[in-house]
Design a protein around this motif. Structure first.
Motif, PDB file in Angstrom:
ATOM      1  N   MET A 141       0.928  -1.218  -0.212  1.00 45.22           N
ATOM      2  CA  MET A 141       0.662   0.175  -0.057  1.00 45.22           C
ATOM      3  C   MET A 141       1.129   1.490  -0.056  1.00 45.22           C
ATOM      4  N   ARG A 142       1.638   1.556   0.579  1.00 48.36           N
ATOM      5  CA  ARG A 142       2.704   2.651   0.919  1.00 48.36           C
ATOM      6  C   ARG A 142       3.654   3.035   0.368  1.00 48.36           C
ATOM      7  N   MET A 143       4.435   1.729  -0.395  1.00 45.89           N
ATOM      8  CA  MET A 143       6.161   1.455  -1.060  1.00 45.89           C
ATOM      9  C   MET A 143       5.636   0.891  -2.818  1.00 45.89           C
ATOM     10  N   THR A 144       4.898   0.292  -2.939  1.00 47.12           N
ATOM     11  CA  THR A 144       5.222  -0.655  -4.022  1.00 47.12           C
ATOM     12  C   THR A 144       4.293  -0.603  -4.666  1.00 47.12           C
ATOM     13  N   ALA A 145       2.982  -0.427  -4.792  1.00 48.16           N
ATOM     14  CA  ALA A 145       1.840  -0.911  -5.675  1.00 48.16           C
ATOM     15  C   ALA A 145       0.657   0.195  -5.074  1.00 48.16           C
ATOM     16  N   PHE A 149      -3.652   1.696  -4.671  1.00 54.22           N
ATOM     17  CA  PHE A 149      -4.482   1.538  -3.618  1.00 54.22           C
ATOM     18  C   PHE A 149      -5.310   3.556  -3.177  1.00 54.22           C
ATOM     19  N   ASN A 150      -4.315   4.286  -4.053  1.00 51.08           N
ATOM     20  CA  ASN A 150      -4.450   5.814  -4.340  1.00 51.08           C
ATOM     21  C   ASN A 150      -5.201   6.730  -3.168  1.00 51.08           C
ATOM     22  N   ILE A 151      -4.461   6.224  -2.342  1.00 51.04           N
ATOM     23  CA  ILE A 151      -4.477   6.572  -0.945  1.00 51.04           C
ATOM     24  C   ILE A 151      -4.749   7.970  -0.602  1.00 51.04           C
ATOM     25  N   TRP A 152      -3.932   8.732  -1.184  1.00 47.01           N
ATOM     26  CA  TRP A 152      -2.921  10.212  -1.353  1.00 47.01           C
ATOM     27  C   TRP A 152      -2.797  11.274  -2.395  1.00 47.01           C
ATOM     28  N   SER A 314      10.143  11.951  -3.602  1.00 48.93           N
ATOM     29  CA  SER A 314       9.595  11.628  -4.799  1.00 48.93           C
ATOM     30  C   SER A 314       8.215  11.954  -5.437  1.00 48.93           C
ATOM     31  N   GLU A 315       8.161  11.526  -6.735  1.00 44.37           N
ATOM     32  CA  GLU A 315       7.137  12.269  -7.406  1.00 44.37           C
ATOM     33  C   GLU A 315       5.320  12.086  -6.402  1.00 44.37           C
ATOM     34  N   SER A 316       4.955  10.397  -7.130  1.00 47.59           N
ATOM     35  CA  SER A 316       3.701   9.565  -6.641  1.00 47.59           C
ATOM     36  C   SER A 316       4.272   9.333  -4.482  1.00 47.59           C
ATOM     37  N   GLY A 317       4.796   8.779  -4.527  1.00 50.84           N
ATOM     38  CA  GLY A 317       5.060   8.659  -3.079  1.00 50.84           C
ATOM     39  C   GLY A 317       4.180   9.776  -1.924  1.00 50.84           C
TER      40      GLY A 317
END
Length: 376
Positions: A141-145, A149-152, A314-317
């Motif tokens: 959820m937080r790092m690899t995929a 999940f699109n939580i943020w 990072s751009e998406s983290g």
């Protein structure tokens, strides 16, 4: 003549075997590992008395890699994040070479640590603390995929992890199998890392600290202890934001702004229960409505103010939501800090583990350029 005959025999044998048992060779079977001489030490810690005898506790494993051609004045000390070990910097899950090789090839001495009570740094089972770890779902959820999940808001931009990032994918499994238990008490962990990190710098001499995620707390406490030995701090999405958690919760955290243990501020505040007064200010990043910083007039981080600092995001983290708050806090406290957002320098699609992703060498190049420009 005899030597020639033997050579021809070997060629014929391997030709026949190759036809019968073809060897599949592709570029992914090989890495571009840098040649280096290697040694290791344990540093810090000491004997503690237990009911059954003495144990050696709180020592830190340190691996030193020396390049064939040394051409950089200061070594790099890499500190991994939560649930991880120094292997983060050696290879990537796909077998590609990691940042250790990249910076060795640029002529840096590289030090890789296992944080205290982590991996090759032993845990004291009599120390009245516990170990914990992360589930595979947490990592997905937080790092690899995170795009699944699109939580943020920025999570959908994640494209650079090699593979699906989900359980059952061989690259995810390779990464997740490297996760290890870690000390659950953040105060004890920071205290132990401050002591061991300071001892390491007394041995290495002046160095640059590069640290990821939870490990990103450690340069603040180490530099606060030995500021003259820290020539630069590289925060790779360091734990934050100041004073609270964000995205996944909003609970109070890090009472000293950046850390859970005291840092030296001037003027000194002797109130240890509320060490700093705070205020909310607007946050320019999408997904978090405000930042918590010091109330005016802000106190200075006197031991960090002469050290160049970069926070790389990072751009998406999920750190893109709040790393700007960390940078604002540092600048308000008199620290020469800048925010390096990968998306703004043309590097797109990365997540929290960007140093393990497909374009990791490109990111390392940006970091190397920052070091050469700012660390003198």
């Amino acid at each position: 003549m005899f030597a020639v005959s033997i050579t021809l025999f070997v060629i014929v044998v391997f030709t026949v075997l190759g036809q019968a048992f073809p060897l599949k060779i592709n570029a992914q079977n090989f890495t571009r590992e840098a040649f280096a001489s290697r040694e290791y030490i344990y540093i810090g810690g000491g004997y503690v008395q237990t009911d059954s005898g003495h144990l050696y506790s709180d020592q830190m494993y340190v691996e030193k890699l020396l390049p064939p051609k040394l051409c950089q004045p200061y070594p790099l000390i890499f500190i991994h994040g939560q649930g991880q070990s120094g292997t983060n910097w050696l290879n990537k899950p796909d077998g590609g070479s990691g940042w250790a090789s990249y910076f060795l090839n640029q002529g840096y001495i590289v030090y890789i640590v296992d944080q205290t009570e982590r991996a090759r740094s032993p845990w004291n089972p009599t120390g009245n603390t516990t170990l914990t770890t992360y589930t595979a779902e947490y990592i997905e959820m937080r790092m690899t995929a995170s795009q699944d999940f699109n939580i943020w808001p920025q999570a959908i931009l994640h494209t650079q992890w090699n593979g699906t990032g989900r359980m059952g994918d061989r690259l995810f499994d390779a990464f997740y199998s490297s996760n290890v238990q870690f000390q659950s008490n953040t105060v004890i962990q920071q205290q132990n890392m401050q002591a061991a990190g300071s001892a390491l710098l007394h041995k290495t001499g002046p160095a640059i600290l590069a640290a990821h995620s939870q490990g990103g707390l450690m340069p603040w406490v180490i530099a606060d202890s030995v500021p003259d030995l820290v020539k630069g701090i590289i925060g790779l999405e360091p734990s934050g934001p100041p004073f609270r958690d964000a995205v996944f919760s909003s609970t109070p955290a890090r009472a000293w702004g950046l850390t859970d243990i005291p840092l030296a501020y001037y003027p000194t505040n002797t109130n240890s229960t509320t060490p700093l007064q705070t205020q909310s200010v607007p946050n320019n990043s999408t997904g978090l409505d405000n930042c918590i910083v010091q109330a005016d007039p802000a106190r200075e981080l006197v031991n960090l103010k002469e050290i160049p600092v970069v926070v790389m995001t990072s751009e998406s983290g999920y750190h893109d939501v709040y790393d700007g708050c960390t940078v604002s806090f540092l600048q308000q406290a008199g620290v020469h800090a800048e925010w390096l957002r990968l998306g703004e320098v043309g590097i797109h699609g990365n997540g929290h583990l960007f140093f393990l992703e497909k374009n990791s060498d490109e990111i390392a190049g940006v970091l190397d350029e920052w070091i050469r420009k700012h660390v003198t």
